[in-house]
Design a protein around this motif. Structure first.
Motif, PDB file in Angstrom:
ATOM      1  N   THR A 130       0.907  -1.195  -0.077  1.00 39.85           N
ATOM      2  CA  THR A 130       0.068   0.054   0.041  1.00 39.85           C
ATOM      3  C   THR A 130       0.759   1.341  -0.034  1.00 39.85           C
ATOM      4  O   THR A 130       1.674   1.317   0.675  1.00 39.85           O
ATOM      5  N   VAL A 131       0.412   2.242  -0.908  1.00 40.25           N
ATOM      6  CA  VAL A 131       1.230   3.588  -0.913  1.00 40.25           C
ATOM      7  C   VAL A 131       0.388   4.494  -0.077  1.00 40.25           C
ATOM      8  O   VAL A 131      -0.874   4.637  -0.620  1.00 40.25           O
ATOM      9  N   THR A 132       0.907   5.145   0.724  1.00 39.80           N
ATOM     10  CA  THR A 132       0.102   6.247   1.220  1.00 39.80           C
ATOM     11  C   THR A 132       0.625   7.801   0.651  1.00 39.80           C
ATOM     12  O   THR A 132       1.733   7.781   0.460  1.00 39.80           O
ATOM     13  N   ASN A 156      -2.394  20.229  -6.970  1.00 36.81           N
ATOM     14  CA  ASN A 156      -0.728  20.393  -6.838  1.00 36.81           C
ATOM     15  C   ASN A 156       0.014  20.110  -5.596  1.00 36.81           C
ATOM     16  O   ASN A 156       1.132  20.212  -5.435  1.00 36.81           O
ATOM     17  N   SER A 157      -0.873  20.158  -4.651  1.00 37.31           N
ATOM     18  CA  SER A 157      -0.031  19.758  -3.339  1.00 37.31           C
ATOM     19  C   SER A 157      -0.169  18.416  -2.956  1.00 37.31           C
ATOM     20  O   SER A 157       0.104  17.867  -1.853  1.00 37.31           O
ATOM     21  N   ILE A 158      -0.542  17.418  -3.689  1.00 33.37           N
ATOM     22  CA  ILE A 158      -0.300  16.052  -3.655  1.00 33.37           C
ATOM     23  C   ILE A 158       0.921  15.696  -3.343  1.00 33.37           C
ATOM     24  O   ILE A 158       1.875  16.103  -3.991  1.00 33.37           O
ATOM     25  N   ASN A 159       1.122  14.714  -2.373  1.00 37.56           N
ATOM     26  CA  ASN A 159       2.396  14.392  -2.053  1.00 37.56           C
ATOM     27  C   ASN A 159       2.438  12.656  -1.567  1.00 37.56           C
ATOM     28  O   ASN A 159       1.781  12.461  -0.904  1.00 37.56           O
ATOM     29  N   THR A 160       3.120  11.698  -2.415  1.00 38.62           N
ATOM     30  CA  THR A 160       3.466  10.440  -2.043  1.00 38.62           C
ATOM     31  C   THR A 160       4.847   9.966  -1.800  1.00 38.62           C
ATOM     32  O   THR A 160       5.123   8.808  -1.729  1.00 38.62           O
ATOM     33  N   ASN A 161       5.631  11.087  -1.439  1.00 42.88           N
ATOM     34  CA  ASN A 161       7.075  11.025  -0.975  1.00 42.88           C
ATOM     35  C   ASN A 161       7.836  10.245  -2.191  1.00 42.88           C
ATOM     36  O   ASN A 161       8.673   9.593  -2.080  1.00 42.88           O
ATOM     37  N   GLN A 175       8.447  11.769  -8.940  1.00 42.26           N
ATOM     38  CA  GLN A 175       8.204  11.149 -10.209  1.00 42.26           C
ATOM     39  C   GLN A 175       6.756  10.679 -10.184  1.00 42.26           C
ATOM     40  O   GLN A 175       5.981  11.054 -11.108  1.00 42.26           O
ATOM     41  N   ARG A 176       6.338   9.956  -9.413  1.00 39.72           N
ATOM     42  CA  ARG A 176       4.969   9.554  -8.915  1.00 39.72           C
ATOM     43  C   ARG A 176       4.052  10.674  -8.752  1.00 39.72           C
ATOM     44  O   ARG A 176       2.856  10.835  -9.526  1.00 39.72           O
ATOM     45  N   ASP A 177       4.196  11.782  -8.134  1.00 35.88           N
ATOM     46  CA  ASP A 177       3.444  12.830  -7.843  1.00 35.88           C
ATOM     47  C   ASP A 177       3.185  13.466  -9.127  1.00 35.88           C
ATOM     48  O   ASP A 177       2.026  13.943  -9.322  1.00 35.88           O
ATOM     49  N   VAL A 222      -0.919  -2.466 -11.884  1.00 40.95           N
ATOM     50  CA  VAL A 222      -0.070  -1.529 -11.264  1.00 40.95           C
ATOM     51  C   VAL A 222      -0.863  -0.707 -10.146  1.00 40.95           C
ATOM     52  O   VAL A 222      -0.141  -0.720  -8.712  1.00 40.95           O
ATOM     53  N   VAL A 223      -1.842  -0.350 -10.375  1.00 43.57           N
ATOM     54  CA  VAL A 223      -2.633   0.429  -9.321  1.00 43.57           C
ATOM     55  C   VAL A 223      -4.142   0.128  -9.044  1.00 43.57           C
ATOM     56  O   VAL A 223      -4.981  -0.153  -9.924  1.00 43.57           O
ATOM     57  N   SER A 224      -4.475  -0.311  -7.653  1.00 43.80           N
ATOM     58  CA  SER A 224      -5.742  -0.639  -7.596  1.00 43.80           C
ATOM     59  C   SER A 224      -6.806   0.075  -7.864  1.00 43.80           C
ATOM     60  O   SER A 224      -6.378   1.477  -7.959  1.00 43.80           O
ATOM     61  N   ASP A 225      -8.135  -0.253  -7.984  1.00 45.59           N
ATOM     62  CA  ASP A 225      -9.305   0.822  -8.393  1.00 45.59           C
ATOM     63  C   ASP A 225      -9.878   1.610  -7.071  1.00 45.59           C
ATOM     64  O   ASP A 225      -9.803   2.593  -7.199  1.00 45.59           O
ATOM     65  N   GLU A 226      -9.525   0.699  -6.031  1.00 46.20           N
ATOM     66  CA  GLU A 226     -10.121   1.088  -4.736  1.00 46.20           C
ATOM     67  C   GLU A 226      -9.065   2.048  -4.238  1.00 46.20           C
ATOM     68  O   GLU A 226      -8.055   1.756  -3.898  1.00 46.20           O
ATOM     69  N   ILE A 227      -9.499   3.420  -3.620  1.00 44.68           N
ATOM     70  CA  ILE A 227      -8.865   4.199  -2.937  1.00 44.68           C
ATOM     71  C   ILE A 227      -9.379   4.381  -1.509  1.00 44.68           C
ATOM     72  O   ILE A 227     -10.526   4.628  -1.352  1.00 44.68           O
ATOM     73  N   LYS A 228      -8.567   4.129  -0.579  1.00 43.30           N
ATOM     74  CA  LYS A 228      -9.031   4.356   0.760  1.00 43.30           C
ATOM     75  C   LYS A 228      -8.701   5.824   1.504  1.00 43.30           C
ATOM     76  O   LYS A 228      -7.717   6.312   1.019  1.00 43.30           O
ATOM     77  N   ILE A 229      -9.845   6.518   2.025  1.00 46.72           N
ATOM     78  CA  ILE A 229      -9.339   7.901   2.505  1.00 46.72           C
ATOM     79  C   ILE A 229      -9.500   7.809   4.013  1.00 46.72           C
ATOM     80  O   ILE A 229     -10.188   7.181   4.667  1.00 46.72           O
TER      81      ILE A 229
END
Length: 188
Positions: free
Chosen positions: A37-39, A69-74, A77-79, A171-178
Motif C-alpha cells: 500500500t502506498v500512502t 498540486n499539493s499531492i505528495n506520495t513521497n 516522479q509518481r506525484d 499496477v494500481v488498484s481501483d479502490e482508494i481508501k480515504i
C-alpha cells in the motif's frame, strides 16, 4: 437522518468553523502491484463548516477542497504522474471538492453523505465520521475533532490509467481508501 439543505433553510445564526491545517491530515491509500500500500496526502486543503451553535448534527454547510498540486506520495516522479492527464489533470482541474448533503447518526458516530467532484465527474460518496469532541485549547480557541474514513473507486471518477505486469497483475488498484484527521476551529 438530517438533510443539510433542510437545516440550512431553518438556521437562524450559523456558527462558522474552519479547518486547522497544522493539526489536520488528509490522506489516501492505494494498493501498488496489489502487494503493498502506498500512502499519499494533500498538504493544501480547506474545510468550511457551518453549524447551529456547536451542534454538528445541525450542520448547514460542509464544503471540503483539496489542491491537486499539493499531492505528495513521497516520490516526485509518481506525484508528477498523478498531476498529469493520466490521473487528476491538475492543469485543467486544480481541486477536488466534497460537499456534504446529509449527516446521519449511526452507532454513536456519523455517516456523512455528499458529492465528490474529481475532474468533471461528480458522484455521491458516504464517509464514516467519528466525533472526537469539542475542547478549548490553551489559547482560548474552541476546537472540534473528527476522524473521517471512506473508500472510492477511482475509475468511477475517470481515473482509469493502469498498466499490467508480466504476471498479469495491475499496477494500481481501483479502490482508494480515504483517511482524514480533522481539527476545526470555531470562528468569532
Amino acid at each position: 437522518m438530517t438533510t443539510i439543505q433542510q437545516i440550512n433553510s431553518g438556521t437562524q445564526s450559523a456558527t462558522k468553523w474552519l479547518i486547522d491545517p497544522a493539526h489536520s491530515e488528509i490522506q489516501f491509500k492505494v494498493k501498488h502491484l496489489m502487494i503493498t500500500t502506498v500512502t499519499g496526502y494533500f498538504s493544501k486543503f480547506s474545510l468550511d463548516v457551518e453549524t447551529e451553535g456547536e451542534d454538528f448534527t445541525k450542520a448547514s454547510s460542509i464544503v471540503f477542497r483539496a489542491d491537486i498540486n499539493s499531492i505528495n506520495t513521497n516520490n516526485e516522479q509518481r506525484d508528477t504522474h498523478l498531476k498529469s492527464p493520466d490521473f487528476f489533470d491538475a492543469t485543467n482541474h486544480s481541486q477536488i471538492e466534497y460537499t456534504g448533503t446529509t449527516l446521519e447518526k449511526a452507532s454513536g458516530n456519523y455517516r456523512l453523505h455528499g458529492n465528490l467532484t474529481i475532474r468533471t465527474v461528480t458522484k455521491p460518496v458516504t464517509l464514516q465520521v467519528e466525533f472526537g469532541g469539542i475542547v478549548k485549547d490553551p489559547y482560548g480557541q474552541t476546537k472540534a475533532g473528527f476522524t473521517v474514513e471512506g473508500k472510492i473507486s477511482r475509475k468511477e471518477f475517470g481515473l482509469t490509467w493502469n498498466a499490467v505486469t508480466e504476471a498479469g497483475s495491475v499496477v494500481v488498484s481501483d479502490e482508494i481508501k480515504i483517511h482524514c484527521e480533522v481539527q476545526l476551529v470555531k470562528q468569532g
